[in-house]
Design an enzyme around this catalytic site. Sequence first.
Site, PDB file in Angstrom:
ATOM      1  N   GLU A  20       0.873  -1.042   0.047  1.00 11.16           N
ATOM      2  CA  GLU A  20       0.034  -0.007   0.122  1.00 11.16           C
ATOM      3  C   GLU A  20       0.738   1.040  -0.076  1.00 11.16           C
ATOM      4  O   GLU A  20       1.832   1.264   0.808  1.00 11.16           O
ATOM      5  CB  GLU A  20      -0.995   0.019   1.450  1.00 11.16           C
ATOM      6  CG  GLU A  20      -2.286   0.752   1.189  1.00 11.16           C
ATOM      7  CD  GLU A  20      -2.923   0.697   2.599  1.00 11.16           C
ATOM      8  OE1 GLU A  20      -2.577  -0.285   3.325  1.00 11.16           O
ATOM      9  OE2 GLU A  20      -3.726   1.449   2.762  1.00 11.16           O
ATOM     10  N   ARG A  25       4.300 -13.211   9.304  1.00  9.42           N
ATOM     11  CA  ARG A  25       5.174 -12.328   9.177  1.00  9.42           C
ATOM     12  C   ARG A  25       6.392 -12.168   9.897  1.00  9.42           C
ATOM     13  O   ARG A  25       6.523 -12.802  11.094  1.00  9.42           O
ATOM     14  CB  ARG A  25       4.263 -10.840   9.484  1.00  9.42           C
ATOM     15  CG  ARG A  25       3.859 -10.751  10.903  1.00  9.42           C
ATOM     16  CD  ARG A  25       2.917  -9.383  11.228  1.00  9.42           C
ATOM     17  NE  ARG A  25       2.139  -9.168  10.005  1.00  9.42           N
ATOM     18  CZ  ARG A  25       1.949  -7.915   9.518  1.00  9.42           C
ATOM     19  NH1 ARG A  25       2.831  -6.820   9.806  1.00  9.42           N
ATOM     20  NH2 ARG A  25       1.408  -7.606   8.380  1.00  9.42           N
ATOM     21  N   LYS A  32       3.793   0.148  10.915  1.00  7.49           N
ATOM     22  CA  LYS A  32       3.806   1.590  10.241  1.00  7.49           C
ATOM     23  C   LYS A  32       3.579   2.546  11.213  1.00  7.49           C
ATOM     24  O   LYS A  32       4.230   3.809  11.451  1.00  7.49           O
ATOM     25  CB  LYS A  32       2.827   1.422   9.256  1.00  7.49           C
ATOM     26  CG  LYS A  32       3.575   1.266   7.813  1.00  7.49           C
ATOM     27  CD  LYS A  32       2.382   1.369   6.702  1.00  7.49           C
ATOM     28  CE  LYS A  32       2.880   0.265   5.801  1.00  7.49           C
ATOM     29  NZ  LYS A  32       1.591   0.011   4.872  1.00  7.49           N
TER      30      LYS A  32
HETATM   31  P1  ATP Z   1       2.135  -2.711   8.263  1.00  4.71           P
HETATM   32  O1  ATP Z   1       1.393  -3.678   9.272  1.00  4.71           O
HETATM   33  O2  ATP Z   1       3.375  -2.506   8.616  1.00  4.71           O
HETATM   34  O3  ATP Z   1       1.343  -1.359   8.341  1.00  4.71           O
HETATM   35  P2  ATP Z   1       1.040  -3.526   5.866  1.00  4.71           P
HETATM   36  O4  ATP Z   1       1.053  -5.009   5.791  1.00  4.71           O
HETATM   37  O5  ATP Z   1       0.094  -2.683   6.024  1.00  4.71           O
HETATM   38  O6  ATP Z   1       2.202  -3.187   6.685  1.00  4.71           O
HETATM   39  P3  ATP Z   1       1.275  -3.212   3.000  1.00  4.71           P
HETATM   40  O7  ATP Z   1       1.910  -2.379   2.175  1.00  4.71           O
HETATM   41  O8  ATP Z   1      -0.174  -3.607   3.018  1.00  4.71           O
HETATM   42  O9  ATP Z   1       1.666  -3.313   4.568  1.00  4.71           O
HETATM   43  O10 ATP Z   1       2.331  -4.734   2.923  1.00  4.71           O
HETATM   44  C1  ATP Z   1       2.696  -5.105   1.510  1.00  4.71           C
HETATM   45  C2  ATP Z   1       2.993  -6.739   1.681  1.00  4.71           C
HETATM   46  O11 ATP Z   1       4.064  -6.756   2.743  1.00  4.71           O
HETATM   47  C3  ATP Z   1       1.919  -7.529   2.382  1.00  4.71           C
HETATM   48  O12 ATP Z   1       1.850  -8.620   1.496  1.00  4.71           O
HETATM   49  C4  ATP Z   1       2.219  -7.926   3.747  1.00  4.71           C
HETATM   50  O13 ATP Z   1       1.618  -8.885   4.129  1.00  4.71           O
HETATM   51  C5  ATP Z   1       3.694  -7.744   3.574  1.00  4.71           C
HETATM   52  N1  ATP Z   1       4.124  -7.570   4.989  1.00  4.71           N
HETATM   53  C6  ATP Z   1       3.776  -6.434   5.606  1.00  4.71           C
HETATM   54  N2  ATP Z   1       4.460  -6.385   7.029  1.00  4.71           N
HETATM   55  C7  ATP Z   1       5.369  -7.762   6.924  1.00  4.71           C
HETATM   56  C8  ATP Z   1       6.043  -8.238   7.895  1.00  4.71           C
HETATM   57  N3  ATP Z   1       6.239  -7.772   9.099  1.00  4.71           N
HETATM   58  N4  ATP Z   1       6.713  -9.549   7.516  1.00  4.71           N
HETATM   59  C9  ATP Z   1       6.419 -10.127   6.282  1.00  4.71           C
HETATM   60  N5  ATP Z   1       5.533  -9.534   5.272  1.00  4.71           N
HETATM   61  C10 ATP Z   1       5.235  -8.456   5.656  1.00  4.71           C
HETATM   62 MG    MG Z   2      -1.517  -3.746   4.791  1.00  6.45          MG
END
Ligand code: ATP
Ligand code: MG
Length: 615
Positions: free
Chosen positions: A53, A284, A294
Amino acid sequence: MTKDRGTPPGRSSTDGRAREHGAPASNFLRAVIAEDKRTGKYGGQVTTRFPPEPNGYLHYGHAKSIILNFGLAAENGGRCHLRFDDTNPIKEDVEYEDSIAAAVRWLGFDWASHRYHASDYYDQLYAFAEWFIAQGLAYVDSQTAEEMRASRGTLTQAGTPSPYRERPIAENLDLFRRMRAGEFPDGAHILRLKIDMGSPNINMRDPGIYRIRHASHHRTGDKWCIYPLYDYTHCISDALEHITHSICTLEFQDHQPLYDWVLEKLADGGQLARPLPQQYEFARLNLTYVVLSKRRLIGLVADGHVDGWDDPRMPTLVGARRRGFTPEGFRIFAERIGVSKADSWIDMSVLEDCMREDLNARAPRRIAVLDPVRLVIDNYPEGATEECIAPNHPQQPELGRRPLPFSRELWIEREDFAEIPPKGYFRLSPGTEVRLRYAYIVKCTGVDRDAAGNVTMVHCTYDPKTRSGTAGADVRKVKGNIHWLSAAHAVPAEVRLYDRLFAVPFPGLRNPWGTRGDGAPGDAATSLGHATVVAGDDEEIDAPEPVERNYVDDLNRESKRVITAFVEASLGGAPAEARFQFERHGYFVADQKDHAPGRPVFNRTVTLRDSWAKA
Ligand code: ATP
Ligand code: MG
């Protein structure tokens, strides 16, 4: 969600040992793909995607996801798409898109022409929404947000149907078109799928798929005032791109039935071709001594606890780059921690060790004196200079050797001299001998002091017969071996000694699994991701973060120290981002932004050994 309480930090529950012998360790995703290739489910194709995102900078956790998605595609001759999941016009921006694309490229991956946006599919998503309405599978709900929340039910109680659930198809279509035309204010209506208000899975209780949002989108401008929601958008985007394996983190496990429902309906109705993409979830990355949410990262930047997103202490990829971490180190790390289906914690030392492993193999060696004190060799001719020869890498002769100028006055580390040597101290003290690395054996004859009694100069004599690399060099054995720089030749450099951002393994928490007894992960770093908007909530529904104390109080106050050191003159001309081992100190990188010819600035990437390991 499963909790792997038995896995101590630092050990992934996936066995990474095979890697040490050259072959990548298998994991459940590799196994699934191998099986799909065997059965020909996707005609041998492997197409994955990384779907960030564009609402923030990527962090170490994203590196795991990127390496997994691009890596699996690469090792199977497939491809991986970079898809910006830009369905929330309020929080997203091109600034983030550029940074995300740069980070993926920095990690060494290439999406070729396959750079997409969820917003590329808005027309198609809208058409499918009308199709769902026409099938009697979607309706416009006009309840207030509170009414929808109240009728959503709970984990243990079924929801109750909306009074608008049985609206005639023609009326739904008319209302939806008028939503699109901008006739209603935000929140007046929402388009919901008609699935099952009694489902034990809340995601299946008539999830919202389109909401009214009078907001400009960074790519589609003012074309739309209704925007599709994540669950609806994501599965359809995957299908339109012919993704085969849609890999996401565990919090989406409960969303999978919805993912499948939407695609199955569209395929049954002839709207999408089979085979459909299949979603798989992995744990994750949870890493000690940092936060990877984030929201918390934004807090650190906004409140000035760090020097911006690319502060080398930040667990962002822009920060990692400035810290001197390497893409190869991240890949070693990803392989070592493996992929599992169970949440576990990885200790920061695992990541640091991977960086050491990569840097040890590649970084040229240089000398830096971080805490200098002058040493004078009283029997060395004044004004004379000679060249000693130092290897650029002890194990890799092909990296060559370089001259190190030697003269009467040198800089040595203050801690390499002790007036009263503690037991087992083999460095300089009055009357003792050490080898000046790559040069001579010297004997300490005394010191000068300032008025306060501090040592300002160490006096020595040298033995001209002991020069390294000459026949007589080994005649006398000495235990100590210290580094030095010729005072007349060394140049000053700003050196930033970075350390871990937090002083404790689980910032803000006493217990990584939290204190809640409901089976939900207590870790605040584990966000719930995109919760389904069931009840008209306009925003993502976030889990309350369990707070045992303020994570800010756990910041490591000594995570950054700026000093002026002396370095080899050639380092003054090193290009930005060049990485070195400063002998006996650790790995350092010429700062990406502040290092300039004639004004060297080095960041400490990692020390040579883990100074955090409990004795
Ligand atoms: P956050 O939880 O930090 O806000 P998010 O999941 O909202 O992160 P996205 O931009 O939606 O962030 O993530 C893009 C991809 O990265 C998604 O497929 C998500 O599952 C993966 N991702 C995010 N955080 C992790 C993590 N800690 N370990 C592995 N993959 C991750
Ligand atoms: Mg997300």
